[in-house]
Structures are given as structure tokens and as C-alpha cells.
Design a protein around this motif. Structure first.
Motif, PDB file in Angstrom:
ATOM      1  N   THR A   7       6.263  13.903   2.673  1.00 32.30           N
ATOM      2  CA  THR A   7       5.781  13.682   4.038  1.00 32.30           C
ATOM      3  C   THR A   7       4.756  12.556   4.073  1.00 32.30           C
ATOM      4  N   THR A   8       3.925  12.502   3.046  1.00 30.55           N
ATOM      5  CA  THR A   8       2.900  11.458   2.978  1.00 30.55           C
ATOM      6  C   THR A   8       3.531  10.072   2.929  1.00 30.55           C
ATOM      7  N   PHE A   9       4.584   9.940   2.122  1.00 28.89           N
ATOM      8  CA  PHE A   9       5.263   8.651   1.993  1.00 28.89           C
ATOM      9  C   PHE A   9       5.968   8.268   3.290  1.00 28.89           C
ATOM     10  N   SER A  10       6.638   9.226   3.918  1.00 32.00           N
ATOM     11  CA  SER A  10       7.349   8.929   5.166  1.00 32.00           C
ATOM     12  C   SER A  10       6.370   8.546   6.274  1.00 32.00           C
ATOM     13  N   ASN A  11       5.209   9.208   6.320  1.00 27.54           N
ATOM     14  CA  ASN A  11       4.200   8.858   7.323  1.00 27.54           C
ATOM     15  C   ASN A  11       3.635   7.456   7.070  1.00 27.54           C
ATOM     16  N   ALA A  12       3.412   7.137   5.795  1.00 28.94           N
ATOM     17  CA  ALA A  12       2.897   5.810   5.450  1.00 28.94           C
ATOM     18  C   ALA A  12       3.911   4.727   5.807  1.00 28.94           C
ATOM     19  N   LEU A  13       5.191   5.036   5.611  1.00 28.66           N
ATOM     20  CA  LEU A  13       6.234   4.069   5.944  1.00 28.66           C
ATOM     21  C   LEU A  13       6.326   3.868   7.455  1.00 28.66           C
ATOM     22  N   LEU A  14       6.161   4.944   8.217  1.00 33.04           N
ATOM     23  CA  LEU A  14       6.153   4.825   9.678  1.00 33.04           C
ATOM     24  C   LEU A  14       5.004   3.936  10.147  1.00 33.04           C
ATOM     25  N   LYS A  15       3.842   4.095   9.522  1.00 27.47           N
ATOM     26  CA  LYS A  15       2.696   3.250   9.871  1.00 27.47           C
ATOM     27  C   LYS A  15       2.980   1.790   9.537  1.00 27.47           C
ATOM     28  N   ALA A  16       3.637   1.562   8.396  1.00 26.86           N
ATOM     29  CA  ALA A  16       3.972   0.192   8.000  1.00 26.86           C
ATOM     30  C   ALA A  16       4.953  -0.435   8.984  1.00 26.86           C
ATOM     31  N   GLN A  31       0.807  -1.216   0.000  1.00 26.52           N
ATOM     32  CA  GLN A  31       0.000   0.000   0.000  1.00 26.52           C
ATOM     33  C   GLN A  31       0.844   1.272   0.000  1.00 26.52           C
ATOM     34  N   LEU A  32       2.149   1.139   0.156  1.00 24.15           N
ATOM     35  CA  LEU A  32       2.999   2.320   0.296  1.00 24.15           C
ATOM     36  C   LEU A  32       3.038   3.172  -0.968  1.00 24.15           C
ATOM     37  N   PHE A  33       3.130   2.534  -2.128  1.00 19.97           N
ATOM     38  CA  PHE A  33       3.241   3.298  -3.370  1.00 19.97           C
ATOM     39  C   PHE A  33       1.946   4.025  -3.719  1.00 19.97           C
ATOM     40  N   GLU A  34       0.839   3.602  -3.106  1.00 22.07           N
ATOM     41  CA  GLU A  34      -0.447   4.225  -3.405  1.00 22.07           C
ATOM     42  C   GLU A  34      -0.492   5.687  -2.973  1.00 22.07           C
ATOM     43  N   VAL A  35       0.342   6.071  -1.995  1.00 25.94           N
ATOM     44  CA  VAL A  35       0.317   7.444  -1.488  1.00 25.94           C
ATOM     45  C   VAL A  35       1.228   8.368  -2.295  1.00 25.94           C
ATOM     46  N   LEU A  36       2.027   7.809  -3.194  1.00 24.93           N
ATOM     47  CA  LEU A  36       2.956   8.614  -3.986  1.00 24.93           C
ATOM     48  C   LEU A  36       2.255   9.232  -5.192  1.00 24.93           C
ATOM     49  N   THR A  37       2.693  10.422  -5.561  1.00 21.70           N
ATOM     50  CA  THR A  37       2.211  11.021  -6.805  1.00 21.70           C
ATOM     51  C   THR A  37       2.856  10.289  -7.978  1.00 21.70           C
ATOM     52  N   VAL A  38       2.343  10.528  -9.168  1.00 22.78           N
ATOM     53  CA  VAL A  38       2.911   9.900 -10.360  1.00 22.78           C
ATOM     54  C   VAL A  38       4.376  10.300 -10.519  1.00 22.78           C
ATOM     55  N   GLU A  39       4.668  11.582 -10.259  1.00 20.92           N
ATOM     56  CA  GLU A  39       6.043  12.066 -10.383  1.00 20.92           C
ATOM     57  C   GLU A  39       6.966  11.381  -9.372  1.00 20.92           C
ATOM     58  N   GLU A  40       6.472  11.195  -8.150  1.00 16.12           N
ATOM     59  CA  GLU A  40       7.284  10.542  -7.120  1.00 16.12           C
ATOM     60  C   GLU A  40       7.513   9.070  -7.448  1.00 16.12           C
ATOM     61  N   GLN A  41       6.487   8.416  -7.968  1.00 17.91           N
ATOM     62  CA  GLN A  41       6.653   7.022  -8.378  1.00 17.91           C
ATOM     63  C   GLN A  41       7.671   6.902  -9.505  1.00 17.91           C
ATOM     64  N   ASP A  42       7.590   7.822 -10.466  1.00 23.11           N
ATOM     65  CA  ASP A  42       8.539   7.803 -11.584  1.00 23.11           C
ATOM     66  C   ASP A  42       9.964   8.038 -11.088  1.00 23.11           C
ATOM     67  N   SER A  43      10.110   8.954 -10.127  1.00 23.08           N
ATOM     68  CA  SER A  43      11.433   9.242  -9.576  1.00 23.08           C
ATOM     69  C   SER A  43      12.003   8.028  -8.855  1.00 23.08           C
ATOM     70  N   LEU A  44      11.153   7.373  -8.076  1.00 24.84           N
ATOM     71  CA  LEU A  44      11.600   6.213  -7.300  1.00 24.84           C
ATOM     72  C   LEU A  44      11.960   5.046  -8.212  1.00 24.84           C
ATOM     73  N   MET A  45      11.056   4.702  -9.115  1.00 21.02           N
ATOM     74  CA  MET A  45      11.296   3.559  -9.990  1.00 21.02           C
ATOM     75  C   MET A  45      12.345   3.869 -11.052  1.00 21.02           C
ATOM     76  N   GLY A  46      12.455   5.156 -11.413  1.00 20.88           N
ATOM     77  CA  GLY A  46      13.438   5.540 -12.421  1.00 20.88           C
ATOM     78  C   GLY A  46      14.867   5.358 -11.959  1.00 20.88           C
ATOM     79  N   SER A  47      15.071   5.360 -10.650  1.00 17.65           N
ATOM     80  CA  SER A  47      16.424   5.168 -10.117  1.00 17.65           C
ATOM     81  C   SER A  47      16.786   3.697  -9.978  1.00 17.65           C
ATOM     82  N   GLY A  48      15.804   2.817 -10.233  1.00 17.47           N
ATOM     83  CA  GLY A  48      16.021   1.391 -10.009  1.00 17.47           C
ATOM     84  C   GLY A  48      16.374   0.608 -11.260  1.00 17.47           C
TER      85      GLY A  48
END
Length: 256
Positions: A140-149, A32-49
Motif C-alpha cells: 500500500t505504501t508503494f502504491s500510494n507513493a506512486l499515486l503521488k508521483a 524517491q519511490l524505492f525509498e518506501v519499499l522494504t528490503v524484501e520488497e526491493q529484492d522482489s522487485l529487482m530480482g525479477s529484472g
């Protein structure tokens, strides 16, 4: 070994109740973590992989290794396990599509406390530490979601330890069949039997018993009409009875 689980003896409302119970108590929820990311944030994260195809049984990381990034499962399934001094495995979780691996050790700047290996051909993206931390710090949304996880992980492991310590082998086998059903469910055919392909060795290591005991209990379930077993296939015929065998929710199982 293939396992087919059928829902035909469990009403829809009780199926939902059971799925919710398993989801809240025995799933890590990193999908569920990636669901809180914007499209740009997802592209940035996956683009580095970098995405790599792993063969069945291939090691992703080993206990005691040094984390340099995280892993995202694009397709396939991965077992997480601990190995005792004798080399025996205890599988404590199966990860599937959309879940993350290795983030706990990376954030804690620790060695890996467990190992991960594929149980089928899998597509897995390795995201380097810098790329992961960049998005984590900017969202902040992603970091909060990760803390919950991370907080949910404590409940998951507490429930898993309790399950292993307090349940009989028969209860653990029934319980793990229910968990596997959720992990291998067909999203396109939610009301059909779910086919689970898992080696007998891996099922033994999930339940925490000997192969001989596993075989005996499967035969006992078959004689009781709970399952139908062939050389490579197990069909669960009476899910309601399996829930009771698992004794998942104590007196609440009477409602199922």
C-alpha cells in the motif's frame, strides 16, 4: 560539450532556496519511490529484472511502442523526448540514477507517448510487468507513493509547458543550465563546479531553438561575464546573474 557550473557568487541559503524551487517544480521525483519499499520488497522487485548496459545514444523505448515493463536507472542518464513529423526532437526531461521510466504507459495500458535514449553509457534494469504489479498490489505504501508521483507529473508538465510557451529563448537557455546543474551535481563535492557533458544538439533540443541561436546566446552570456566557454567546456562564472536571466521566480529572483 562540457558545462561547469560554480556556486561561488550565490550564498548558501539562496542555493538551498533555488534547489528546493527546482526540485518541487521541475523534477519528477521517481527516484524517491524505492525509498518506501522494504528490503524484501526491493529484492522482489529487482530480482525479477534484468540489467543491461546501454551505449551512449542507444534507444530504450520509442514513442508508439507497447510497454511490457518498467526501467530502473542504476547508473547513467537518459533523455525523454518527443519527435515531431519532421523528425526533430524536443527533450523535455533528463532522468538520472535511481529514476524510473515507462511506468506511466504501463499503468495506463497505453502506447508509449514519448521516447527514451541514453546520453551516456548507462546501466538500466528492465523489470517485467508482472514483477512490478506484484509489488505494487502487495504494498500500500508503494502504491500510494506512486499515486503521488503520478499527481506530481501533472504539475511538472504544466510548469514545463508554461516555461516553453512564456519564456524567451535566452531565459530558457539560462533555465536549462540551472536544471542541468541539478541533474549532474557531484554528491561527493556539492560545493564544487558541476561538470555536465551534453551534446550541443541535445542542449539545442532542450532549449527548443536553432543551433545558430544557441551559439549566439552562449557568446552573449560569455561577453556579459556569465560564462567562460572553450571548445568543449562551459564554465558558469556568475550564477546569480544566470538566475536573473532565467527569470525563474519573477520578482522572487531579486532575493537571489
Amino acid at each position: 560539450m562540457r558545462i561547469l557550473i560554480y556556486w561561488n557568487k550565490l550564498p548558501q541559503d539562496q542555493r538551498t532556496m533555488l534547489r528546493n524551487f527546482l526540485s518541487e517544480n521541475f523534477r519528477l521525483k521517481t527516484d524517491q519511490l524505492f525509498e518506501v519499499l522494504t528490503v524484501e520488497e526491493q529484492d522482489s522487485l529487482m530480482g525479477s529484472g534484468v540489467t543491461h548496459e546501454y551505449k551512449k545514444g542507444e534507444i530504450i523505448f520509442r514513442e508508439g511502442g507497447i510497454p511490457t515493463g518498467i526501467f530502473y536507472i542504476k547508473a547513467g542518464r537518459v533523455k525523454k523526448y518527443k519527435t515531431n513529423p519532421k523528425g526533430n526532437e524536443h527533450i523535455f526531461y533528463l532522468c538520472s540514477q535511481g529514476e524510473l521510466l515507462g511506468y506511466h504507459a504501463l499503468l495506463g495500458e497505453e502506447y508509449y507517448m514519448d521516447s527514451a535514449a541514453t546520453i551516456e553509457i548507462s546501466l538500466i534494469t528492465f523489470i517485467p510487468k508482472d514483477g512490478f504489479l506484484k509489488v505494487l498490489r502487495s504494498s500500500t505504501t508503494f502504491s500510494n507513493a506512486l499515486l503521488k508521483a503520478l499527481g506530481h507529473e501533472f504539475s511538472f508538465f504544466a510548469n514545463s509547458i508554461s516555461n516553453l510557451a512564456t519564456k524567451s529563448v535566452k531565459e530558457r537557455l539560462a533555465f536549462n543550465l540551472l536544471i542541468l546543474d541539478e541533474k549532474f551535481k557531484n554528491k561527493d563535492l556539492p560545493h564544487e563546479g558541476n561538470e555536465i557533458i551534453l551534446s550541443r544538439t541535445d542542449l539545442t533540443n532542450m532549449v527548443g531553438t536553432a543551433k545558430e541561436t544557441l551559439v549566439r546566446l552562449l557568446q552573449e552570456f560569455m561577453r556579459a561575464g556569465l560564462i567562460e566557454k572553450t571548445d568543449k567546456t562551459i564554465r558558469i562564472l556568475d550564477r546569480k546573474a544566470l538566475v536573473k536571466e532565467a527569470n525563474l521566480m519573477g520578482s522572487n529572483t531579486k532575493k537571489l
